[in-house]
Write a protein that holds these residues in place. Structure first.
Motif, PDB file in Angstrom:
ATOM      1  N   ASN A 135       0.831  -1.193   0.000  1.00 30.87           N
ATOM      2  CA  ASN A 135       0.000   0.000   0.000  1.00 30.87           C
ATOM      3  C   ASN A 135       0.872   1.252   0.000  1.00 30.87           C
ATOM      4  OD1 ASN A 135      -1.718   2.122   1.964  1.00 30.87           O
ATOM      5  ND2 ASN A 135      -2.880   1.120   0.343  1.00 30.87           N
ATOM      6  N   VAL A 136       0.589   2.180  -0.903  1.00 26.76           N
ATOM      7  CA  VAL A 136       1.416   3.375  -1.061  1.00 26.76           C
ATOM      8  C   VAL A 136       1.323   4.274   0.168  1.00 26.76           C
ATOM      9  CG1 VAL A 136       1.677   5.501  -2.405  1.00 26.76           C
ATOM     10  CG2 VAL A 136       1.340   3.314  -3.571  1.00 26.76           C
ATOM     11  N   ASN A 137       0.161   4.361   0.789  1.00 24.23           N
ATOM     12  CA  ASN A 137      -0.029   5.236   1.931  1.00 24.23           C
ATOM     13  C   ASN A 137       0.724   4.759   3.160  1.00 24.23           C
ATOM     14  OD1 ASN A 137      -1.414   7.502   3.340  1.00 24.23           O
ATOM     15  ND2 ASN A 137      -2.399   5.824   4.462  1.00 24.23           N
ATOM     16  N   SER A 138       0.679   3.459   3.421  1.00 24.57           N
ATOM     17  CA  SER A 138       1.239   2.922   4.665  1.00 24.57           C
ATOM     18  C   SER A 138       2.600   2.264   4.497  1.00 24.57           C
ATOM     19  CB  SER A 138       0.281   1.885   5.259  1.00 24.57           C
ATOM     20  OG  SER A 138       0.197   0.741   4.419  1.00 24.57           O
ATOM     21  N   GLY A 139       2.916   1.840   3.278  1.00 24.22           N
ATOM     22  CA  GLY A 139       4.147   1.079   3.064  1.00 24.22           C
ATOM     23  C   GLY A 139       4.064  -0.346   3.564  1.00 24.22           C
ATOM     24  N   ARG A 140       2.852  -0.799   3.952  1.00 23.74           N
ATOM     25  CA  ARG A 140       2.664  -2.160   4.443  1.00 23.74           C
ATOM     26  C   ARG A 140       2.016  -3.031   3.368  1.00 23.74           C
ATOM     27  NH1 ARG A 140       3.875  -1.989   9.920  1.00 23.74           N
ATOM     28  NH2 ARG A 140       3.866   0.123  10.766  1.00 23.74           N
ATOM     29  N   CYS A 141       2.083  -4.341   3.566  1.00 27.17           N
ATOM     30  CA  CYS A 141       1.688  -5.283   2.523  1.00 27.17           C
ATOM     31  C   CYS A 141       0.338  -5.940   2.792  1.00 27.17           C
ATOM     32  CB  CYS A 141       2.742  -6.377   2.381  1.00 27.17           C
ATOM     33  SG  CYS A 141       4.209  -5.822   1.479  1.00 27.17           S
ATOM     34  N   VAL A 142      -0.406  -6.207   1.710  1.00 27.84           N
ATOM     35  CA  VAL A 142      -1.640  -6.990   1.824  1.00 27.84           C
ATOM     36  C   VAL A 142      -1.264  -8.379   2.333  1.00 27.84           C
ATOM     37  CG1 VAL A 142      -3.588  -7.973   0.580  1.00 27.84           C
ATOM     38  CG2 VAL A 142      -2.751  -5.684  -0.002  1.00 27.84           C
ATOM     39  N   ASP A 143      -1.978  -8.844   3.376  1.00 29.35           N
ATOM     40  CA  ASP A 143      -1.532  -9.988   4.165  1.00 29.35           C
ATOM     41  C   ASP A 143      -2.744 -10.844   4.559  1.00 29.35           C
ATOM     42  OD1 ASP A 143       0.957 -10.625   6.392  1.00 29.35           O
ATOM     43  OD2 ASP A 143      -1.050 -11.154   7.064  1.00 29.35           O
TER      44      ASP A 143
ATOM     45  N   GLY B  95     -13.385 -16.750   3.942  1.00 31.83           N
ATOM     46  CA  GLY B  95     -14.176 -15.728   4.616  1.00 31.83           C
ATOM     47  C   GLY B  95     -13.385 -14.804   5.511  1.00 31.83           C
ATOM     48  N   VAL B  96     -12.103 -15.071   5.713  1.00 28.25           N
ATOM     49  CA  VAL B  96     -11.275 -14.219   6.569  1.00 28.25           C
ATOM     50  C   VAL B  96     -11.006 -12.889   5.867  1.00 28.25           C
ATOM     51  CG1 VAL B  96      -8.972 -13.972   7.565  1.00 28.25           C
ATOM     52  CG2 VAL B  96     -10.190 -16.140   7.766  1.00 28.25           C
ATOM     53  N   GLN B  97     -11.251 -11.793   6.589  1.00 27.76           N
ATOM     54  CA  GLN B  97     -11.008 -10.475   6.023  1.00 27.76           C
ATOM     55  C   GLN B  97      -9.510 -10.206   5.971  1.00 27.76           C
ATOM     56  OE1 GLN B  97     -13.018  -7.215   8.005  1.00 27.76           O
ATOM     57  NE2 GLN B  97     -12.673  -5.813   6.299  1.00 27.76           N
ATOM     58  N   LEU B  98      -9.018  -9.713   4.842  1.00 28.64           N
ATOM     59  CA  LEU B  98      -7.599  -9.434   4.669  1.00 28.64           C
ATOM     60  C   LEU B  98      -7.231  -8.128   5.367  1.00 28.64           C
ATOM     61  CD1 LEU B  98      -7.272 -10.398   0.895  1.00 28.64           C
ATOM     62  CD2 LEU B  98      -6.897 -11.838   2.909  1.00 28.64           C
ATOM     63  N   TRP B  99      -5.949  -8.043   5.733  1.00 32.60           N
ATOM     64  CA  TRP B  99      -5.463  -6.821   6.371  1.00 32.60           C
ATOM     65  C   TRP B  99      -4.085  -6.478   5.807  1.00 32.60           C
ATOM     66  CZ3 TRP B  99      -4.937  -8.855  12.145  1.00 32.60           C
ATOM     67  CH2 TRP B  99      -3.914  -9.796  12.236  1.00 32.60           C
ATOM     68  N   GLN B 100      -3.491  -5.404   6.333  1.00 33.07           N
ATOM     69  CA  GLN B 100      -2.124  -5.050   5.949  1.00 33.07           C
ATOM     70  C   GLN B 100      -1.193  -5.335   7.118  1.00 33.07           C
ATOM     71  OE1 GLN B 100      -1.712  -0.864   5.073  1.00 33.07           O
ATOM     72  NE2 GLN B 100      -2.135  -0.231   7.167  1.00 33.07           N
ATOM     73  N   TRP B 101       0.065  -5.669   6.767  1.00 29.72           N
ATOM     74  CA  TRP B 101       1.066  -5.966   7.799  1.00 29.72           C
ATOM     75  C   TRP B 101       2.436  -5.567   7.274  1.00 29.72           C
ATOM     76  CZ3 TRP B 101      -0.881  -7.395  12.397  1.00 29.72           C
ATOM     77  CH2 TRP B 101       0.024  -7.705  13.409  1.00 29.72           C
TER      78      TRP B 101
END
Length: 459
Positions: free
Chosen positions: A73-81, A90-96
């Protein structure tokens, strides 16, 4: 990377490629993937909102990793995880925090509908989906069993970059068929301020050279059928270079990755009167991941610098004396450790600083050797050395009555040497074999060893 505040060009459908920045629009809703609340911290979840190409919370840079891609993600610098490596639909994805791990690695498969792609997790095998195909704003983005239907079809709209650029993947081949003939030449080509994953792909062969990898976010990957097909080797020793300077490869750039290759020091101890320490791999990198790697040598094979924090999985290490040593923190997960000298020797010589809780963890690994009842688990290079063998198989090569020994004036009894639920002919319990209790073991997991202050979890 798009500079925040610049006017974004109109959305253009594109084939996703490394170094491109995109928004991802759902075919079922027309809305775009977004980091909820424009969050910048670990755990901020993915939702869909009305597309805005100028919103950095909706912009994702595609980076090459593990033969596929990461989404930063450009805003946070963290990765889709995928949260906690979950295999569940069904698990919601987050950034890490980005770690180039399997749960942050994605493949892009063309849909049967033009300009749309399925985005599949390399860890779970499930696909990114707009939950229930909803058109509502802030609807969760989840993982589900893959199907080429609208809620799992994504349109990559180009924001900036334009796809793969020179340097994203660098090819090394000793026979001249790649961009570079040596591994070091490819590393030298990576910008010193590198901010995204660069893959150095190494053709099978033997590369007799000294490798110094001091750039961040670099992956060294052998492309052969096994790690033995691609070998980086040299023969320096402490006699000419000092122990710490005798390495064949030194890796110090943060977030390094090494996979499917061999790093070896083939120094002949009979060639010098002393100075027989000869390091194959010196690792000083923070957040390094080594997978399916062989590290070969005799005395002092693998040096973990004080600054190292590393995860090594499904790999092989061999040597004779103190062949895993240093003050770093590392987890050996499902690894094979081999004492090659028939007369045995100490496997580890940890030098963990007193202020550090964690040193070496051998987790669900196999400890074997060519001798019988004559190899020790380790000795303390510094007084507060910390080593744990946990749930591992110890063969008959281990000296069962006294598996830990002193080093100089440092007593093994004052070091932090531990075992927990090991099995095999070399396992056992007695007054010379400190054991963790079940309650203590909860604080000595791979995740605890590696978390640090940033919550890193490559396990």
């Amino acid at each position: 990377m798009l500079l925040i505040g610049m006017a974004a060009s109109p959305a253009q459908a594109a084939t996703p490629a490394a170094n491109g920045v995109y928004t991802l629009a759902s075919a079922s809703s027309g809305k775009c993937v977004n980091i909820s609340g424009s969050g910048t911290g670990n755990g901020a979840v993915l939702t869909q909102v009305a597309c805005d190409a100028a919103s950095s919370a909706q912009q994702f840079r595609v980076v090459a990793q593990n033969g596929a891609y990461g989404l930063v993600n450009v805003n946070s610098g963290r990765c889709v995880d995928v949260p906690n490596y979950s295999p569940d639909s069904g698990v919601q994805l987050w950034q890490w925090t980005c770690g180039a791990s399997a749960n942050q690695t994605w493949t892009f498969s063309p849909s049967t509908v033009a300009d749309r792609f399925l985005v599949r997790s390399a860890q779970s095998g499930l696909c990114v989906s707009n939950k229930d195909g909803s058109t509502a704003g802030n609807n969760p983005i989840v993982q589900e069993a893959c199907s080429d239907i609208a809620r799992m079809q994504w349109r990559f709209n180009l924001v900036s970059g334009g796809g793969e650029t020179p340097g994203t993947t660098l090819k090394v081949a000793a026979d001249g068929s790649g961009q570079y003939r040596t591994v070091q030449a490819a590393i030298n080509a990576v910008p010193s301020g590198n901010t995204s994953r660069v893959l150095i792909s190494i053709k099978p062969g033997t590369y007799r050279e000294i490798v110094t990898m001091n750039k961040p976010y670099v992956t060294l990957q052998g492309t052969g059928s096994s790690p033995s097909a691609t070998v980086v080797v040299n023969n320096r020793s402490a006699y000419t270079s000092g122990t710490s300077g005798s390495f064949t490869a030194q890796i110090s750039g943060r977030d390094a990755a090494v996979t499917n290759l061999t790093i070896s020091n083939d120094f002949d101890e009979n060639s010098t009167p002393d100075g027989h320490q000869a390091v194959a791999l010196r690792l000083d990198s923070d957040r390094a991941v080594l997978t399916n790697v062989r590290v070969l040598g005799d005395q002092d094979t693998f040096l973990l610098g004080d600054s190292a924090r590393a995860y090594m999985k499904s790999s092989y290490i061999e040597g004779t004396v103190d062949f895993i040593f240093g003050g770093g923190t590392i987890v050996f997960d499902n690894c094979d450790i081999y004492e090659k000298r028939s007369t045995g020797g100490p496997i580890t010589a940890a030098s963990t600083l007193a202020a550090k809780t964690y040193g070496f963890l051998f987790y669900r690994s196999r400890i074997t050797g060519s001798g019988t009842n004559n190899t020790t688990l380790g000795r303390p290079w510094r007084p507060d050395a910390q080593v744990l063998y946990r749930e591992s198989t110890l063969s008959g090569t281990i000296r069962t009555s006294q598996p830990w020994t002193d080093m100089s004036t440092n007593s093994w009894k004052n070091a932090r040497f531990l075992e927990y639920r090991n099995t095999g002919a070399g396992a056992g319990t007695n007054s010379n074999r400190p054991q963790l209790s079940d309650s203590q073991a909860a604080n000595y997991t791979p995740q605890k060893y590696l978390a640090g202050s940033d919550g890193w979890n490559p396990v």
